[in-house]
Design an enzyme around this catalytic site. Structure first.
Site, PDB file in Angstrom:
ATOM      1  N   CYS A 118       0.805  -1.226   0.000  1.00 11.18           N
ATOM      2  CA  CYS A 118       0.000   0.000   0.000  1.00 11.18           C
ATOM      3  C   CYS A 118       0.840   1.280   0.000  1.00 11.18           C
ATOM      4  CB  CYS A 118      -1.042  -0.015   1.094  1.00 11.18           C
ATOM      5  SG  CYS A 118      -2.257  -1.347   0.839  1.00 11.18           S
ATOM      6  N   SER A 463      -4.452  10.299  -6.469  1.00 10.01           N
ATOM      7  CA  SER A 463      -4.293   8.864  -6.300  1.00 10.01           C
ATOM      8  C   SER A 463      -3.605   8.300  -7.528  1.00 10.01           C
ATOM      9  CB  SER A 463      -5.676   8.222  -6.131  1.00 10.01           C
ATOM     10  OG  SER A 463      -5.629   6.845  -6.408  1.00 10.01           O
TER      11      SER A 463
END
Length: 536
Positions: A118, A463
């Site tokens: 992540c 993102s």
């Protein structure tokens, strides 16, 4: 070894007593002490399987005659945090690096494994590796499989874009929405496209700090468990041979990482993470290098969100070793934790699907994934040009200015945004927001609503799942006196990505005049966010 100070002498008798209470036996005091920094949690999909992987890492450590000590590292799921509080995500990167620094130095460990996945967790661990410079190796937990609905493959971004479509008035049935909700994220792993998490896994492998093939191997693959075991064995060898991260990672390593980033079309967040990691190795990685490398490195992969392929397709095509095999003429000599130089790994690899990983002379785009723009609106700004349609590579349009995501989302819902507009979202930088949150919710809402000619400019960030003409990381940010604070509704903005230009049609005098009267909006802040704004 660092742990020797605990293992010998009368003065460390009580310290050994405590270690015995933790389960150590006489024979363990002759073995290397290895830390396992495990970011397992049961709220982050990319991390829910890491406990099992950490178990295999520890088994590998023990079989190689080491002693494993595991502790927990926190991690934010950006996709979950985005709706309520996204501003703490980027600051968590430094927190993770400090977590490892505290645990490693406080307990005199000889080496460590980062069990990670992540967006901010992997960069934080890579920063710690350079900062501490004790033997280290990373195990990235692997991508999630793509989801499947009745309309085909999907991923998390499909969900965000479905929300945008529904908000804009497009008719999606309850059944269609529920299918996307239930099927887009089918199990463990970092989200299925080449978003920030998987981009950083690919660059970790390119930097030489994870074993070959680690980045693209799926979280649910049996091969990932084997990689975990081999990672555990390998860290003991690195400790016994006193091979440290700075012995492996050099300026050439970072250059190679930028080349790989441009070739695969990775997340714009790499422009934040790679320089921060490089600083911990005593290396300066200027933003100009990203643009310089992009101009001469073709974009040879077309993964989500840029194109139709997923990380599982990259894995089936040979993973990062296969990508490196395409790039071998562009790479510089650098080492890896495997003991083999990067060019040797590239030479030995084979491309198993020439459409997923194209040759350099048949790229998806002639230039790399990221471009750095400049002009009177920004000293520098970042765009993922690989995710921009050709028709929007040059665009001129009127500004629509917002200082919060909520106000922008309401404007989208009320159809206040028109084709041709340039949305400006300011005061979203590190101090302005504060915390520099990602803008995936508004960018996905724009895409989901079906706009073809709307651009977005922000001093926040995006993102890795963002696509379209979205320009971020505008420096200086509005809060620090950047020109983006001077833009008003109706001002004409010119975007020219091929020429690397970003300008607003205002005189320098007018920009300065407006900047003097610009005032940051009021923000609710937690104590940590208040510290960030104050620069503490």
């Amino acid at each position: 070894m660092r742990s020797e100070r605990l293992k010998r002498g009368i003065e460390t008798l009580p310290h050994r007593a405590l270690l015995r209470a933790a389960g150590l036996k006489d024979e363990d005091f002759s073995k290397p002490f290895i830390g396992v920094a495990d970011s397992y949690s049961d709220i982050v999909p990319g991390h829910v399987h890491l406990r099992k992987l950490a178990g295999e890492v520890k088994r590998g450590i023990r079989d190689a005659d080491g002693v494993a000590f595991e502790w927990g590292v926190p991690g934010v799921c950006d996709g979950i945090a985005m709706h309520v509080e996204m501003r703490l995500s980027l600051p968590s990167r430094e927190h993770i690096a400090e977590n490892i620094e505290i645990m490693m130095l406080s307990h005199s460990l000889d080496g460590w494994v980062g069990v990670t996945n992540c967006d901010k967790i992997t960069p934080g661990m890579l920063m710690a590796a350079g900062r501490l410079n004790v033997p280290a190796i990373m195990l990235t937990g692997g991508p999630m499989k793509a989801g499947k609905t009745s309309k085909g493959k999907c991923d998390l971004i499909s969900g965000f874009e479905a929300v945008g479509a529904a908000m804009s008035g497009k008719k999606l049935t309850g059944k269609e929405l529920r299918e996307i909700e239930c099927m887009s994220c089918p199990g463990p792993g970092s989200c299925a496209g080449l978003f920030t998490a998987n981009t950083m896994a690919c660059l970790t492998e390119t930097l030489g700090l994870s074993l070959p093939g680690c980045a693209a191997t799926l979280a649910v693959s049996p091969q990932k468990m084997k990689q975990a075991y081999e990672t555990g064995r390998r860290i003991v060898e690195l400790v016994k041979n006193d091979i440290k991260p700075r012995d492996i990672v050099t300026r050439n390593s970072f250059y190679n990482a930028v080349v790989a980033d441009m070739a695969i079309g990775g997340s714009t967040n790499t422009v934040l993470h790679l320089p921060a990691i490089a600083r911990e190795y005593g290396i300066r990685l200027p933003i100009e290098l990203f643009d310089e490398v992009s101009r001469k490195t073709p974009n040879i992969c077309n993964l989500r969100p840029n194109g139709p392929y997923y990380m599982e397709d990259l894995d089936a095509a040979g993973g990062m070793p296969a990508v490196l095999s395409r790039l071998k003429k562009l790479l510089k000599h650098a080492g890896t934790v495997s003991g083999r130089p990067i060019e040797q790994i590239a030479e030995a690899a084979k491309v198993l699907d020439g459409e997923v990983i194209r040759p350099l002379d048949r790229p998806f785009r002639r230039e790399g994934g990221i471009a750095i723009l400049r002009g009177n609106l920004a000293r520098s700004a970042v765009v993922k040009q690989a995710a921009v349609q050709e028709s929007m590579m040059r665009h001129t349009g009127p500004a629509k200015v917002f200082s919060s995501e909520d106000s922008l989302l309401k404007a989208l819902e009320n159809k206040k945004i028109k084709e041709g507009d340039v949305i400006v979202l300011n005061f979203m930088g590190l101090k302005g927001a504060p915390g520099m949150p990602e803008m995936l919710t508004p960018t996905s809402a724009i895409m989901g609503a079906g706009y073809k000619r709307v651009a977005l400019i922000t001093d926040g960030r995006f993102s890795g799942g963002t696509r379209g003409p979205c320009i971020g990381h505008v420096e200086p940010e509005a809060f620090e006196g950047g020109a983006i604070s001077a833009v008003r509704d109706g001002d004409v903005i010119e975007i020219d990505i091929p020429a690397r230009k970003l300008n607003v049609k205002l005189s320098g005098a007018e920009i300065k005049k407006r900047m003097k009267s610009a005032r940051p909006p009021e923000r609710d802040m937690s104590p940590l966010l208040a510290k960030i704004r104050e620069g503490k």
